[in-house]
Motif scaffolding. Structure first.
Motif, PDB file in Angstrom:
ATOM      1  N   UNK A 185      -9.869  -0.083  23.516  1.00  0.00           N
ATOM      2  CA  UNK A 185     -10.243   0.580  24.762  1.00  0.00           C
ATOM      3  C   UNK A 185     -10.223   2.101  24.640  1.00  0.00           C
ATOM      4  N   UNK A 186      -9.134   2.669  24.127  1.00  0.00           N
ATOM      5  CA  UNK A 186      -9.054   4.132  24.070  1.00  0.00           C
ATOM      6  C   UNK A 186     -10.081   4.709  23.105  1.00  0.00           C
ATOM      7  N   UNK A 187     -10.458   3.932  22.096  1.00  0.00           N
ATOM      8  CA  UNK A 187     -11.496   4.391  21.175  1.00  0.00           C
ATOM      9  C   UNK A 187     -12.868   4.363  21.843  1.00  0.00           C
ATOM     10  N   UNK A 188     -13.102   3.357  22.692  1.00  0.00           N
ATOM     11  CA  UNK A 188     -14.356   3.293  23.450  1.00  0.00           C
ATOM     12  C   UNK A 188     -14.473   4.501  24.381  1.00  0.00           C
ATOM     13  N   UNK A 189     -13.381   4.840  25.063  1.00  0.00           N
ATOM     14  CA  UNK A 189     -13.404   5.974  25.987  1.00  0.00           C
ATOM     15  C   UNK A 189     -13.660   7.279  25.234  1.00  0.00           C
ATOM     16  N   UNK A 190     -13.042   7.442  24.086  1.00  0.00           N
ATOM     17  CA  UNK A 190     -13.271   8.653  23.288  1.00  0.00           C
ATOM     18  C   UNK A 190     -14.727   8.744  22.858  1.00  0.00           C
ATOM     19  N   UNK A 191     -15.345   7.599  22.512  1.00  0.00           N
ATOM     20  CA  UNK A 191     -16.752   7.598  22.110  1.00  0.00           C
ATOM     21  C   UNK A 191     -17.656   7.960  23.286  1.00  0.00           C
ATOM     22  N   UNK A 192     -17.377   7.405  24.476  1.00  0.00           N
ATOM     23  CA  UNK A 192     -18.182   7.726  25.660  1.00  0.00           C
ATOM     24  C   UNK A 192     -18.044   9.207  25.999  1.00  0.00           C
ATOM     25  N   UNK A 193     -16.821   9.742  25.878  1.00  0.00           N
ATOM     26  CA  UNK A 193     -16.589  11.159  26.164  1.00  0.00           C
ATOM     27  C   UNK A 193     -17.385  12.059  25.234  1.00  0.00           C
ATOM     28  N   UNK A 194     -17.562  11.612  24.005  1.00  0.00           N
ATOM     29  CA  UNK A 194     -18.339  12.403  23.049  1.00  0.00           C
ATOM     30  C   UNK A 194     -19.834  12.310  23.329  1.00  0.00           C
ATOM     31  N   UNK A 195     -20.305  11.129  23.778  1.00  0.00           N
ATOM     32  CA  UNK A 195     -21.740  10.928  23.993  1.00  0.00           C
ATOM     33  C   UNK A 195     -22.209  11.444  25.344  1.00  0.00           C
ATOM     34  N   UNK A 196     -21.421  11.180  26.398  1.00  0.00           N
ATOM     35  CA  UNK A 196     -21.808  11.600  27.762  1.00  0.00           C
ATOM     36  C   UNK A 196     -20.624  12.300  28.415  1.00  0.00           C
ATOM     37  N   UNK A 376      -3.673  -6.141  36.213  1.00  0.00           N
ATOM     38  CA  UNK A 376      -5.035  -6.267  36.731  1.00  0.00           C
ATOM     39  C   UNK A 376      -5.858  -5.002  36.513  1.00  0.00           C
ATOM     40  N   UNK A 377      -5.197  -3.895  36.171  1.00  0.00           N
ATOM     41  CA  UNK A 377      -5.944  -2.674  35.858  1.00  0.00           C
ATOM     42  C   UNK A 377      -6.871  -2.915  34.672  1.00  0.00           C
ATOM     43  N   UNK A 378      -6.479  -3.773  33.739  1.00  0.00           N
ATOM     44  CA  UNK A 378      -7.346  -4.093  32.606  1.00  0.00           C
ATOM     45  C   UNK A 378      -8.620  -4.773  33.078  1.00  0.00           C
ATOM     46  N   UNK A 379      -8.484  -5.724  33.999  1.00  0.00           N
ATOM     47  CA  UNK A 379      -9.628  -6.497  34.482  1.00  0.00           C
ATOM     48  C   UNK A 379     -10.522  -5.633  35.359  1.00  0.00           C
ATOM     49  N   UNK A 380      -9.903  -4.878  36.278  1.00  0.00           N
ATOM     50  CA  UNK A 380     -10.678  -4.158  37.281  1.00  0.00           C
ATOM     51  C   UNK A 380     -11.251  -2.849  36.758  1.00  0.00           C
ATOM     52  N   UNK A 381     -10.433  -2.057  36.079  1.00  0.00           N
ATOM     53  CA  UNK A 381     -10.843  -0.695  35.707  1.00  0.00           C
ATOM     54  C   UNK A 381     -11.367  -0.575  34.287  1.00  0.00           C
ATOM     55  N   UNK A 382     -10.644  -1.159  33.332  1.00  0.00           N
ATOM     56  CA  UNK A 382     -10.982  -0.910  31.926  1.00  0.00           C
ATOM     57  C   UNK A 382     -12.384  -1.419  31.586  1.00  0.00           C
ATOM     58  N   UNK A 383     -12.771  -2.572  32.181  1.00  0.00           N
ATOM     59  CA  UNK A 383     -14.101  -3.109  31.883  1.00  0.00           C
ATOM     60  C   UNK A 383     -15.193  -2.182  32.403  1.00  0.00           C
ATOM     61  N   UNK A 384     -14.979  -1.570  33.569  1.00  0.00           N
ATOM     62  CA  UNK A 384     -15.962  -0.645  34.140  1.00  0.00           C
ATOM     63  C   UNK A 384     -16.035   0.632  33.315  1.00  0.00           C
ATOM     64  N   UNK A 385     -14.879   1.198  32.988  1.00  0.00           N
ATOM     65  CA  UNK A 385     -14.845   2.436  32.209  1.00  0.00           C
ATOM     66  C   UNK A 385     -15.461   2.235  30.830  1.00  0.00           C
ATOM     67  N   UNK A 386     -15.231   1.073  30.231  1.00  0.00           N
ATOM     68  CA  UNK A 386     -15.770   0.827  28.886  1.00  0.00           C
ATOM     69  C   UNK A 386     -17.288   0.704  28.891  1.00  0.00           C
ATOM     70  N   UNK A 387     -17.873   0.490  30.068  1.00  0.00           N
ATOM     71  CA  UNK A 387     -19.329   0.483  30.192  1.00  0.00           C
ATOM     72  C   UNK A 387     -19.880   1.888  30.421  1.00  0.00           C
ATOM     73  N   UNK A 388     -18.987   2.889  30.476  1.00  0.00           N
ATOM     74  CA  UNK A 388     -19.413   4.256  30.746  1.00  0.00           C
ATOM     75  C   UNK A 388     -19.673   4.506  32.212  1.00  0.00           C
ATOM     76  N   UNK A 389     -19.096   3.685  33.083  1.00  0.00           N
ATOM     77  CA  UNK A 389     -19.315   3.782  34.526  1.00  0.00           C
ATOM     78  C   UNK A 389     -18.049   4.281  35.216  1.00  0.00           C
ATOM     79  N   UNK A 390     -18.190   4.874  36.418  1.00  0.00           N
ATOM     80  CA  UNK A 390     -17.020   5.428  37.106  1.00  0.00           C
ATOM     81  C   UNK A 390     -16.221   4.380  37.869  1.00  0.00           C
ATOM     82  N   UNK A 391     -14.923   4.636  37.960  1.00  0.00           N
ATOM     83  CA  UNK A 391     -14.009   3.862  38.800  1.00  0.00           C
ATOM     84  C   UNK A 391     -13.737   4.682  40.054  1.00  0.00           C
TER      85      UNK A 391
END
Length: 766
Positions: A185-196, A376-391
């Protein structure tokens, strides 16, 4: 017994009518000399294996035969018991099954016809589908073959499932393997931060945070935490309300390969300190407003220190699948809870599952509504953030009102959200404006008991899972409900669906072998979703995480969920209760969840719960709790009447409580806080009438003692007040002793009111 006690049966209120399904049952040659006896024994064994019931009533040409079956019973003993049984008159008795030559009407859910040296299973089409009738017939054949092949084999050892059936439930229904990208997860967020970098990651009433800001602040905090002694595979307390600080803190932990201990500042201080000590937190992260709750060890407040002065360049310790991402404590507000150790690999699989199954993209808009102290933060938030979308995070008050929450969804054009069952069921009864952006609502936390309307502008997705196994299964209730139609929905409770990617689900019996569709067993889980067990609780872990007897080479661990479940014929799974929700009532095994399902289907009932409580006599009685729809509270007498039509008498609750349910901090029904049932006279059809004679006064006192009720009227019906056969027998015994009369039970209960009993006593004295 009502047919709802048999697997795969549809509730039809006892009206077993033609037309019927017919299936041949091939009897072995050795059985044909005593075909009737073999037929009764096979039926008794099958019903025991399907239901777990031991004391069975089998209809027969000469009456009703009572047969006792246990798993230890050898088939030969069962045959002998059938031969020795003395038939009782039918007299309208309910039967589990029947053996007959050519019945004019079906007197039992299963009727086995014996004619011309052969057998034929007959079931009403209103009760059973063709596939269900075929399954019963197939398993009857297997039992008869087993009885003749090895008469000394215990009933429990008779194999019901053939090779093809076993392959279907274990393999075909678990074809879930999918490749998952390797990034955590944290690697996905770092990649999104670099791209967008400018894409919004978190939005709340006080502002917004981009992905670049989220990632850089997590880097800065991670560097400060390193200076405070945080190292890979240590634990860090994270105590925040819903907000950007919590997400920053969790990401900082993940970057250091440290586990985040999820804490909720609304928990009592003693509970929070217990969690911090139990998990051996190196440091606890929080805000100054909550600092007093986490005192006793190193604390870093995100709004009270200079951690933002640290460099923002990337921080990334190596992380492995089995490293812990979260330490999640069980729900509740007091006591010493257990901590579940959630693996990075399980979370990665969960994020992938939610993102792909729910269709999340960078154009989506998600929410954070769940309590922060649970996974439940994993289910609700992490999946949305990993798609590059806002929570999006609302004001806390928004979550308290269905109307306010609906309006907030519409205004902020939310597309994906996660809700507890109680709020979701309230939301889908509201009117929604055209153009609503909401794509789907995911429901979690508790068993869904009702179907959403097909007219909603969004889909309702039922999730099943736990901290121990993250998300295990999912079902699109909207899509399934449309395919079933009104009649199909009326016959079935919403399922949890099929397993999610890389998860294997099994419904197993006590012997950890698969059970047939419709038969209740324990839901067990294997695959990539499993957590690592309970922190510092090796015995509890060994009890739940066991060697996998199904597929030990690919998945060596099997998790026993403690949930009771059954397969639908298509492989979908329905949850019916908990293993600790099985109780004995008047000698019968009862699954409380099955009663809750019928209760929840009653008009005007929003949700329902059933508990088994001891009464003043020490007897177990069932208490039904009903939360009504707004402005539509149903009458207790109507509920009781409907339950009596659909359930066996021993499954009809004796007492009822109508009102709003207390909930735990994560939105589940707080069953421990449900009140004791009132002792006042319940809502019944008869008008209240005071006792008028000494005998009626005495009877009223006996009734009040046996039923644990006050204000009983002389016209009231004993059984409508919660009486049952055991209490009726006790009442008859007391009456005969106190009034010195000899009376049969039928004489007293011809009309079960105090007034009529007084008349019967007077007649017996003359």
């Amino acid at each position: 017994m009502d047919m709802t006690a048999l697997p795969l049966a549809h509730p039809v209120g006892g009206d077993r009518s033609w037309p019927v399904h017919r299936h041949p049952v091939a009897a072995p040659d050795r059985a044909k000399r005593q075909l009737d006896r073999y037929a009764v024994a096979a039926l008794a064994a099958l019903i025991h294996r399907y239901t777990g019931e031991s004391d069975l009533a089998i209809g027969y040409a000469t009456g009703v035969i009572r047969v006792r079956v246990t798993g230890d019973s050898p088939a030969w003993d069962l045959m002998a018991a059938v031969a020795a049984a003395k038939p009782e008159p039918h007299a309208g008795q309910a039967c589990h099954a029947a053996v007959a030559a050519a019945p004019d009407a079906l007197i039992a859910p299963l009727t086995l016809l014996v004619r011309d040296g052969g057998l034929e299973l007959v079931t009403s089409q209103a009760e059973f589908d063709e596939e269900a009738c075929a399954q019963y017939a197939t398993h009857l054949v297997r039992i008869m073959d087993a009885i003749t092949a090895d008469p000394m084999a215990p009933v429990r050892d008779i194999a019901l499932l053939g090779d093809e059936e076993t392959r279907r439930v274990l393999v075909e229904w678990n074809q879930t393997d999918e490749p998952v990208p390797p990034a955590f997860f944290h690697e996905i967020i770092a990649d999104i931060a670099a791209r967008t970098p400018g894409q919004v990651a978190v939005a709340w009433p006080g502002g917004r945070l981009t992905f670049r800001e989220l990632d850089e602040r997590a880097n800065q905090l991670a560097r400060r935490m390193t200076r405070m002694g945080v190292r890979p595979r240590t634990a860090v307390g994270v105590c925040f309300p819903r907000g950007p600080e919590s997400l920053i803190a969790q990401l900082a932990c993940f970057k250091l390969a440290a586990a985040a201990i999820l804490l909720d500042p609304d928990f009592p201080a003693d509970r929070i300190r217990y969690m911090i000590d139990d998990a051996a937190a190196v440091v606890t992260l929080t805000m100054r407003a909550h600092e007093d709750k986490v005192s006793g060890g190193p604390v870093l407040t995100l709004d009270g220190s200079d951690w933002r002065a640290e460099p923002a360049d990337p921080v990334s310790e190596p992380v492995h699948d089995d490293d812990l991402i979260h330490i999640c404590y069980t729900s509740g507000s007091t006591g010493a809870p257990k901590a579940v150790m959630v693996r990075h690999g399980a979370c990665r699989n969960l994020i992938y599952s939610m993102r792909t199954l729910c269709g999340m993209t960078s154009e989506s808009r998600g929410t954070w509504l769940a309590a922060p102290g649970y996974g439940m933060v994993e289910v609700e938030c992490f999946s949305v953030l990993s798609a590059g979308a806002p929570v999006h995070i609302p004001e806390p008050s928004v979550v308290t009102s269905p109307e306010w929450l609906r309006d907030w969804f519409v205004t902020h054009r939310i597309t994906h959200t996660l809700l507890m069952k109680a709020m979701a069921e309230r939301l889908w009864t509201l009117e929604w404006p055209e153009g609503t952006a909401l794509s789907n609502i995911r429901i979690c936390g508790e068993r869904v008991q009702s179907w959403p309307s097909a007219a909603l502008p969004f889909h309702v997705l039922n999730l099943y899972g736990s901290a121990e196994a993250t998300v295990v299964a999912m079902c699109d209730l909207t899509e399934l409900g449309e395919s079933l139609g009104p009649e199909g929905r009326a016959r079935r409770t919403p399922p949890i669906g099929r397993p999610t990617p890389n998860v294997k689900t099994y419904v197993l019996g006590d012997d950890l072998k698969p059970v047939p569709p419709g038969v209740i067993g324990e839901l067990c889980v294997a695959g990539d979703s499993l957590s690592a067990g309970y922190l510092n609780r090796p015995e509890a872990t060994m009890e739940k995480w066991i060697p996998n007897p199904i597929d030990p080479d690919r998945h060596p661990i099997l998790y026993r969920s403690g949930d009771l479940a059954r397969y639908w014929a298509d492989g979908s799974i329905e949850i019916v209760g908990r293993t600790d929700g099985q109780v004995k009532v008047r000698g019968n095994r009862v699954h409380l969840g099955e009663i809750e399902v019928v209760l929840a289907d009653f008009p005007g009932v929003r949700q329902a719960a059933v508990l088994a409580r001891k009464d003043a006599q020490g007897e177990t009685r069932l208490v039904a709790y009903v939360e009504p729809e707004e402005g539509a509270a149903p009458a207790v007498r109507d509920i009781r009447r409907e339950l009596g039509r659909k359930l066996p008498a021993f499954m009809v609750p004796a007492a009822y409580v109508i009102g709003t349910f207390p909930t735990t901090t994560n939105g589940k029904i707080d069953r421990n806080a449900l009140p004791e049932p009132p002792k006042s006279r319940p809502d019944v059809d008869t008008p209240y009438q005071e006792p008028r004679t000494p005998v009626e006064h005495t009877l009223q006192g006996i009734w009040a003692d046996l039923l644990d009720l006050e204000g009983i009227g002389v016209l009231d019906n004993f059984f409508e007040l919660g009486g049952d056969s055991i209490r009726a027998a006790k009442l008859a015994g007391r009456i005969c002793e106190l009034f010195d009369v000899e009376m049969e039970l039928d004489e007293l209960f011809d009309e079960a009111s105090i007034e009529q009993m007084a008349v019967a006593i007077a007649a017996a004295r003359d």
